[in-house]
Design a protein around this motif. Structure first.
Motif: not given
Lengths: 422, 559
Positions: A95-97, A249-251, A255-256
């Motif tokens: 995911p990405y943001d 971001i928060d995975y 995991e941030v």
């Protein structure tokens, strides 16, 4: 540089719409929310589903991605749950943001990057990363029941794939024609929806673009040099540029992490600077940012980030495009709003005291009149619906927060009435 | 011929909650749309030129459904979009186009149809021919399309659009951007609402009609535009252009060529616009300036519509037959100008739009034009050759309101008898502002390489034909500003062309009767060299007056 040093909530780990809806309908829940309905449009996909789209394996169907516009999104095996393209990508999806986003009628967006095994993207300072053939960018759009609770109830509207095929990037759009199925839809649709934004019920037609409309934003066009110049447009992704990814971001599972670091660790990105703090980075701007509380520098960065992601895919010229003699589709308007254009030496490109080339409106003599947002044509076009609005597609509502941001940006410029004696 | 075979789309309205087991009984069905009619009206005026765009060239072929009214024979591999008169064909049309391969021929059905969404065409459809049954046989009605252009083509080459009409688009009628090879033939863009400033406030009329921009090899022929709040037929930032046999009625600008090179505009009819035929060079564009534009054998009449436009086109004075703004290299000849109440031809510099001098000389002021001038744009109109035009009963009621007219002050002054010879005169049929030339002659732009030699004696008028029949209406030609900075008043000896500050240009309003070409005001010392004809190449075919073009031997091309 990161002026707004906060983390976004982990949107893609949200409870999916189905379970939330259960409590919202029939009045059996403890809050008597109004029924929240959606119209599903029945669509038919022409022809037979290509055979490559049927795979016995549950692995990502790379062959199908490269060759065929499959009838169903699930044919590609991009998600563990074929009925949910908002979370749990199949390996090797990540995911990405984006820190600042294109406004699409307050929709929530869930983005994923798939790079084929044993290949990687090459870092680019200003442009989209150079992704290898086979790469897929996935974006699922949902309409939340309430924009203040994006982890809450939502309807998936569409999932767009941008696939880097051997002949270049291609847009392959899917429409969620039922709760659990996304079908290939090349010709777009207009779906009545409602959402609650800051206490106000917004009812509008959510526009799903046609396959060709995707190119309205995603293409760079040739600046034709002479009568025998037969170049055509080049399709490009817009979002995954360093400036939009260079933040944490928060995975999940604690995991941030900085997204570029994450991509490097996953082996899908090479060539990025080791020190990520040296990367020119866009602002984190969302609808919760208090614009009056921004410092002058924060306001400028937020506005430049917003104009870049919302306008500069079209409003860009050859100055900022690596390929020789190409411009954005609106490069010929003379209004250019790229993040990496120098405002101080090129104010006219930002519309300052510049008349619009095509069209106009009484009372808005120039694109941008410093200190006079209320008379600036650029802001006017952001603040209308239909007809002459900007951006010209992808919205049926006005982005009030975006308008407020750009209004503040113009009003905070050193006053200059462009000789109008205002 | 194959027919698109997607199933008619049933708009099943289902509540999401229904799937979850709580049925919403409020299933809505869309209201039946009201019957609608779209009509194509054509030129009808006492001075009319008849341009017949609706004749069926081969009735048998047309009746058999094998060719369009103009005679285009549908090829065997064409894809037919099905539709019965009155249908909404949005999904069928968009499905056909979006899944079309390159070089496709797509045939629109015969009748009037709703299209409720922008029709976008991309490079995936390079070489597309989109054809209907005729300019008044296939009508696409975009009245319910909420935003954007009717049809938009971007970054694709050899695009042919023919034999259909686009009505009531929210924004532009048909836009084609950055394409090499664009052929409009028997196409119209129409907004039926009368074009008034009040209506425009409500957004009833779209912006541009036929709108190719940033392109190469553009041919617009046998086409029609009505009701545009900007230019009905527009070609911008383009090279190699032919615009011929078109009708532009009831737009703000009838036909406009902007920042474009090698354009031939001939055998067109422009009437009931604010301005009939326009040539503009605007600042700050990638294609910084235009060149080599020929306007000939057109009929521009009764362009007296109140200006309902905004932006640049909002400056056009009503009653203008032709307006040339900040352009270099334009030949206007053998045209017929009738009943344009302002002026048959206006030649103006950019200084009438923006007279802030430092913007033209100082790169550091906000909104400075110096960067774009360094790319070759100038605010001056020069190298203009106007000859063999006929003028009949123009300039009777000029627009004297400076709020609505670029020339309002000037026109008022002429009518007030404040001209150079202090006598009342007929308002000039041809008016040249002269102020650009005056400023160049002061040496103000010498640092930018803009020197007097290239700008003096380059605006030339010859062989004007006076067809006035209105009693007392002289055929006059006028300079608004003298062009010699050293000129002094014959009596007082004060500088004649500047105010007391010695810097602000002062209008002097020189006027002279053209009569049978006795005028000397704009007669150049030698006749300018004629401009070269243009040629358009699309799919290997050559069009226009240039070498090998289909009109090379016609009378118009040999005037």
């Amino acid at each position: 540089m990161k002026p707004f040093n906060h983390l976004k909530p982990l949107a893609w780990s949200s409870v999916i719409a189905v379970s939330s809806l259960l409590s919202a309908c029939g009045g059996s829940g403890d809050d008597a929310a109004a029924p929240w309905n959606i119209e599903y449009k029945e669509i038919t996909v022409v022809g037979n589903n290509p055979s490559v789209c049927t795979s016995a394996s549950d692995e990502v169907n790379w062959d199908a991605l490269l060759e065929a516009n499959c009838h169903n999104l699930s044919d590609y095996n991009l998600f563990l749950d074929p009925a949910d393209a908002t979370s749990e990508p199949a390996a090797p999806g990540i995911p990405y943001d984006m820190n600042t986003q294109l406004f699409t009628d307050y929709a929530s967006k869930y983005r994923f990057i798939f790079v084929p095994p044993n290949s990687s993207a090459t870092y680019s300072e200003h442009e989209v990363m150079d992704f290898p053939v086979g790469s897929v960018l996935v974006k699922t759009f949902t309409v939340p029941q309430d924009t203040s609770d994006r982890d809450g109830a939502e309807h998936a509207m569409e999932t767009r794939l941008l696939i880097h095929r051997t002949n270049g990037w291609e847009a392959v759009p899917y429409y969620w024609s039922s709760e659990d199925t996304a079908q290939y839809l090349s010709y777009g649709a207009s779906i009545p929806v409602s959402t609650n934004h800051k206490g106000k019920e917004l009812n509008f037609n959510y526009g799903i673009p046609t396959k060709n409309e995707c190119t309205n934003c995603h293409a760079i066009n040739p600046i034709l040099q002479d009568a025998s110049d037969n170049r055509i447009s080049i399709f490009k992704p817009i979002g995954p540029k360093a400036r939009y990814l260079n933040w944490d971001i928060d995975y999940g599972s604690g995991e941030v992490k900085n997204q570029l670091v994450k991509w490097e660790e996953a082996g899908i990105l090479t060539g990025a600077p080791a020190d990520k703090s040296t990367i020119d980075t866009a602002a984190i701007f969302d609808d919760s940012v208090s614009i009056p509380n921004l410092t002058a520098n924060e306001l400028d960065l937020a506005a430049r980030s917003y104009l870049d992601i919302n306008c500069a895919h079209c409003h860009r010229s050859e100055l900022t495009i690596p390929e020789a003699n190409y411009s954005g589709p609106a490069g010929d308007s003379g209004l250019r709003l790229e993040f990496n254009r120098d405002y101080d030496t090129d104010q006219r490109s930002f519309g300052v005291c510049k008349k619009a080339v095509a069209s106009g409106a009484d009372g808005y003599p120039y694109d941008v009149i410093p200190g006079h947002a209320d008379k600036s044509f650029l802001l006017y076009r952001m603040d209308i619906i239909g007809g002459n609005m900007m951006p010209e597609l992808g919205r049926s509502e006005i982005h009030s927060e975006g308008v407020e941001l750009i209004k503040a940006w113009i009003d905070n410029m050193p006053a200059n009435d462009c000789g109008l004696n205002l | 011929m194959k027919i698109t075979t997607i199933t008619k789309l049933a708009a099943a309205v289902t509540a999401a909650t229904a799937l979850m087991g709580c049925l919403d009984s409020d299933d809505e069905t869309s209201a039946p749309s009201a019957p609608f009619e779209r009509s194509l009206s054509m030129a009808a005026n006492s001075n009319q030129s008849v341009v017949d765009l609706t004749t069926i060239s081969d009735q048998t072929c047309f009746d058999a459904g094998e060719c369009s009214a103009s005679g285009y024979v549908f090829p065997a591999n064409a894809t037919l979009v099905p539709g019965e008169d009155g249908d909404d064909i949005t999904d069928l049309l968009l499905a056909t186009i979006n899944d079309a391969a390159t070089d496709a021929v797509i045939v629109l059905p015969k009748g009037t149809f709703k299209v409720n969404k922008n029709v976008a065409v991309s490079s995936a459809q390079n070489g597309l021919t989109l054809v209907g049954y005729g300019i008044d046989q296939t009508k696409l009605d975009f009245i319910d399309s909420p935003a954007d252009d009717g049809i938009k083509v971007s970054g694709a080459n050899n695009i042919v659009l023919r034999d259909f009409s686009v009505y009531e688009a929210a924004k532009n009628g048909i836009k084609v951007d950055q394409a090499n090879g664009v052929h409009f033939n028997y196409v119209s863009t129409i907004w039926e609402n009368p074009l008034t400033p009040e209506a425009e406030e409500e957004g009833y009329n779209g912006i541009y009609g036929l709108y190719p921009v940033g392109s190469q090899n553009v041919l617009v022929e046998n086409s029609y535009s009505k009701g545009s709040s900007d230019a009905g037929i527009y070609v911008g930032q383009t090279s190699n252009i032919v615009v011929r046999h078109n009708v532009a009625e009831h737009n703000v600008a009838g036909i406009e060529i902007e920042n474009s090179s090698n354009a031939d505009v001939y055998e067109n009819v422009a009437f009931d616009n604010t301005g009939g035929l326009l040539v503009f060079d605007l600042d700050g564009l990638d294609k910084a300036f235009g060149s080599n534009i020929r306007i000939f054998n057109n009929h521009s009449y009764a362009n007296n519509l109140a200006n309902a436009g905004s932006g640049f086109v909002g400056y056009v004075p009503k009653g203008t037959g032709a307006l040339i703004l900040a352009s270099d290299g334009v030949e206007v000849y053998n045209n017929q100008f009738d009943d344009n109440n302002g002026q048959a031809i206006a030649l103006t510099s950019y200084f009438l739009i923006d007279d802030t001098m430092e913007k033209y000389t100082d790169a550091t002021v906000e909104g400075s034009y110096v960067p774009t001038m360094m790319n070759g744009w100038t605010p001056i109109t020069n190298n203009i050759y106007i000859h063999d035009n006929a003028y009949k009963n123009n300039s009777s009621f000029p627009d004297i309101n400076p709020e609505t007219s670029l020339l309002g002050d000037v026109s008022l002054a002429y009518l007030a008898g404040q001209n150079f010879v202090m006598q009342p005169v007929s308002h000039p049929a041809v008016v040249y502002d002269g102020v650009g030339e005056l400023i160049v002659n002061t040496g103000a732009f010498a640092a930018l390489g803009i020197t007097p030699a290239a700008y003096n004696d380059t605006v030339c008028i010859e062989n004007s034909i006076n067809q006035n029949t209105t009693a007392g209406l002289d055929l006059n030609i006028a300079y608004v500003y003298g062009t010699d900075p050293t000129e002094t008043h014959p009596v007082s000896g004060d500088p004649l062309n500047f105010a007391a500050d010695g810097q602000t240009p002062a209008p002097t309003l020189r006027v002279e009767e053209i009569g049978s070409d006795s005028q000397t005001l704009m007669k150049c010392s030698t006749s300018p060299i004629r401009l070269d004809p243009s040629i358009v190449t699309i799919n290997g075919n050559k069009y226009g007056c240039g070498t090998g073009g289909d009109d090379e031997a016609t009378a118009s091309c040999n005037l």
